[in-house]
Structure formats: C-alpha cells, structure tokens
Motif scaffolding. Structure first.
Motif, short mmCIF file in Angstrom:
data_model
loop_
_atom_site.label_atom_id
_atom_site.label_comp_id
_atom_site.label_asym_id
_atom_site.label_seq_id
_atom_site.Cartn_x
_atom_site.Cartn_y
_atom_site.Cartn_z
N ILE A 104 0.83 -1.20 0.00
CA ILE A 104 0.00 0.00 0.00
C ILE A 104 0.87 1.25 0.00
CG2 ILE A 104 -1.73 1.29 1.29
CD1 ILE A 104 -2.82 -1.40 2.28
N SER A 105 1.98 1.20 0.70
CA SER A 105 2.89 2.34 0.74
C SER A 105 3.43 2.67 -0.65
CB SER A 105 4.05 2.05 1.70
OG SER A 105 4.96 3.12 1.73
N ARG A 106 3.70 1.65 -1.46
CA ARG A 106 4.17 1.90 -2.83
C ARG A 106 3.13 2.68 -3.62
NH1 ARG A 106 6.26 -4.25 -4.16
NH2 ARG A 106 7.63 -4.46 -2.35
N LEU A 107 1.87 2.27 -3.48
CA LEU A 107 0.80 2.96 -4.19
C LEU A 107 0.62 4.39 -3.67
CD1 LEU A 107 -1.83 3.10 -5.95
CD2 LEU A 107 -3.03 2.10 -3.99
N LYS A 108 0.66 4.53 -2.36
CA LYS A 108 0.25 5.78 -1.74
C LYS A 108 1.35 6.82 -1.65
CE LYS A 108 -2.44 7.15 2.35
NZ LYS A 108 -3.16 6.61 3.53
N PHE A 109 2.57 6.38 -1.38
CA PHE A 109 3.63 7.33 -1.08
C PHE A 109 4.80 7.31 -2.05
CE2 PHE A 109 1.85 6.23 3.19
CZ PHE A 109 1.21 7.44 3.41
N GLN A 110 4.87 6.32 -2.93
CA GLN A 110 6.05 6.18 -3.78
C GLN A 110 5.74 6.44 -5.26
OE1 GLN A 110 8.21 2.54 -2.90
NE2 GLN A 110 7.77 2.73 -0.72
N GLN A 111 4.68 7.22 -5.52
CA GLN A 111 4.34 7.61 -6.88
C GLN A 111 4.24 6.39 -7.80
OE1 GLN A 111 3.70 10.91 -8.30
NE2 GLN A 111 3.22 11.04 -6.12
N ALA A 112 3.49 5.39 -7.34
CA ALA A 112 3.35 4.15 -8.11
C ALA A 112 1.89 3.77 -8.26
CB ALA A 112 4.15 3.03 -7.44
N PRO A 113 1.08 4.55 -9.00
CA PRO A 113 -0.33 4.23 -9.17
C PRO A 113 -0.56 2.93 -9.92
CG PRO A 113 0.31 5.99 -10.66
CD PRO A 113 1.46 5.79 -9.73
N GLU A 114 0.49 2.40 -10.58
CA GLU A 114 0.32 1.15 -11.31
C GLU A 114 0.10 -0.06 -10.39
OE1 GLU A 114 4.60 2.31 -10.83
OE2 GLU A 114 2.84 3.24 -11.72
N TRP A 115 0.22 0.14 -9.07
CA TRP A 115 -0.08 -0.94 -8.13
C TRP A 115 -1.58 -1.03 -7.83
CZ3 TRP A 115 3.09 -4.73 -6.47
CH2 TRP A 115 4.45 -4.57 -6.74
N ALA A 116 -2.36 -0.07 -8.27
CA ALA A 116 -3.80 -0.06 -7.98
C ALA A 116 -4.53 -1.29 -8.53
CB ALA A 116 -4.44 1.22 -8.51
N PRO A 117 -4.23 -1.78 -9.74
CA PRO A 117 -4.95 -2.96 -10.23
C PRO A 117 -4.79 -4.18 -9.32
CG PRO A 117 -3.93 -1.84 -12.06
CD PRO A 117 -3.41 -1.17 -10.82
N LEU A 118 -3.58 -4.44 -8.85
CA LEU A 118 -3.37 -5.59 -7.96
C LEU A 118 -4.13 -5.42 -6.65
CD1 LEU A 118 -2.00 -8.15 -6.88
CD2 LEU A 118 -0.02 -6.74 -6.30
N LEU A 119 -3.98 -4.26 -6.01
CA LEU A 119 -4.64 -4.04 -4.73
C LEU A 119 -6.15 -3.91 -4.89
CD1 LEU A 119 -2.03 -1.56 -3.23
CD2 LEU A 119 -2.33 -3.98 -2.67
#
Length: 261
Positions: A104-119
């Motif tokens: 979640i931190s990758r999505l939220k704080f590390q400028q990585a919106p591409e993790w949204a599909p998995l989560l």
C-alpha cells in the motif's frame, strides 16, 4: 472541457498520468497488467497474478470481521451495537500489517499508481466473497483535500474504487463528495474522539451531484482505515446528500492495540 477520464470532472486528478513508465521497484507492475509472469510482490516467486497463491492464502486470506466496522473476530462488535455506524455494511480486505502495508505504501507514497490494479483486485475479491448482492448502485472514493491531491498527484482511493467498480459491474463516480478540510499528518495520532471532532464538516456532498445521490445506495472506498473517523464523516456526508445507504469497502484496516498478537 471534459476530464481525462469519461467518468470524472477535470479536477478529479492533477498529475495522475497512468501512462508514464514507472521507475524502480514499480517498474515490474506494468507486466502484471498485461498478464505476463512477474515476481510475486511479496516473495518474488513467478506468478501471473501479482501476488502468488501461497502469499494470497497467508496474507490476504478470508477472516471473519464485524459486518459494519471490519473489526476481526466477530460478525457484529460491541462498539457497533452500542454506537451504530452510518454505513450499513463494511468489507475490509486486509490487515494493515507487513507485508501488505509495504504494498500500500508503494501505491500511496512512492508515486506508483500502477499498483492499484493488484490491490483493487484484492479488495474486489473481498467484496465478492462478502456476498453483497446486488452491489450498491454506484461506487465512489473518500476524496483528498486539494492540498493533499496537489502533493500526491492522484487519489489512491479513487484508483482502487475504479478498479473495484469495474470488477463488480457498477459505475464509478469520483466527484460525489468534496473535502473541505485538510488535516496535518500529525493529527493521525489523535484518538477516535479527537479525529471525529477534527473531521466534523470536512466532507460535503457536491451540490451538482445531489440528483445522482438521491435514493441510491453507494459503496464508499478507502485505502486504509485506522480509527474509522474519516470514513464515518464521509459516509455521513453521503447520507446527508441523499444516498439511501452507504456500504464501506476498505482495502486495509489498522489493527487496534488489543487485536495485535
């Protein structure tokens, strides 16, 4: 001028460019979106699903939870019996603990919106597993303040909401609520009552969208729930705007001190 996405207004996103090539650890994620084998997000075992089955079972398996606040272990906790929540139902997919908190931190704080599909897929799986049928009429997300949106460039809860809505076959509308009060990150340490006081009046239904809300059930998506004060305030605003009922769909919930092993 129309927004970047057909279902949102021009102000819904600012620097939310999902087409840019990610850097660092997030560079693996686009391969997952295309169904290519890639290392599991937790253990690095090859998988086509972003999270391998053993890690899904271990870290994202089903857990009995309170049906209105997501507290694990009971179908209706004493707190909800004593103080009913504005939402009629709550689905929580995961506990906000290692290693899920890192994803979640990758999505939220590390400028990585591409993790949204998995989560988002993990949250959608929990919604389907909950037996919510039919799903609420529309899906929306807890909005960010203008200041936070400008800092981050996108609303991670909206990205999750859009993914879940697509998977359950419901429209996603990002602009049903507006957030008028920005809270300093240090206020996250406040207790439930203090957070509730700080958030009074923080959310208001968008006047132009009252016709959309009136008489309709709404699924409200948030990424992480701690005290529940934010989601309570947002759900209350949706009801005040005319929604018939609110369902809360949360990716992860922070365990209370008495829930930790």
């Amino acid at each position: 001028m129309a927004g970047k996405y057909m279902d949102e207004p021009p102000h819904a996103h600012q620097a939310d460019d999902l087409t840019r090539r990610p850097a660092g650890i997030a560079a693996e994620a686009p391969w997952r979106l295309q169904g290519w084998p890639a290392p599991c997000a937790v253990c690095s075992t090859w998988t086509r699903e972003g999270l391998c089955q053993p890690c899904r079972t271990r870290f994202a398996g089903w857990k009995a939870r309170c049906t209105t606040c997501g507290r694990p272990g009971v179908l209706r906790c004493g707190a909800c019996l004593q103080h009913p929540t504005p939402q009629v139902a709550c689905v929580v997919a995961l506990d906000y603990q290692f290693p899920i908190d890192q994803l979640i931190s990758r999505l939220k704080f590390q400028q990585a919106p591409e993790w949204a599909p998995l989560l988002g897929a993990l949250l959608a799986q929990a919604v389907v597993r909950s037996g919510t049928h039919p799903p609420p009429d529309i899906v929306t997300a807890v909005p960010l303040s203008a200041q936070r949106l400008a800092q981050r460039g996108y609303n991670q809860s909206w990205l999750l909401a859009r993914e879940v809505a697509r998977r359950v076959g419901r429209p996603a509308l990002p602009h049903l609520l507006q957030r008028w009060r920005h809270l300093d990150p240090l206020s996250g340490g406040a207790n439930r009552q203090e957070r509730g006081d700080l958030l009074q009046g923080a959310f208001l239904p968008t006047p132009a969208q009252r016709h959309t809300l009136t008489g309709r059930s709404v699924a409200l998506v948030d990424d992480v729930m701690t005290t529940g004060a934010t989601t309570r305030a947002a759900a209350t605003a949706l009801l005040e705007g005319g929604a018939s009922q609110v369902h809360l769909w949360v990716l992860a919930r922070t365990p209370a001190p008495d829930e930790l092993p």
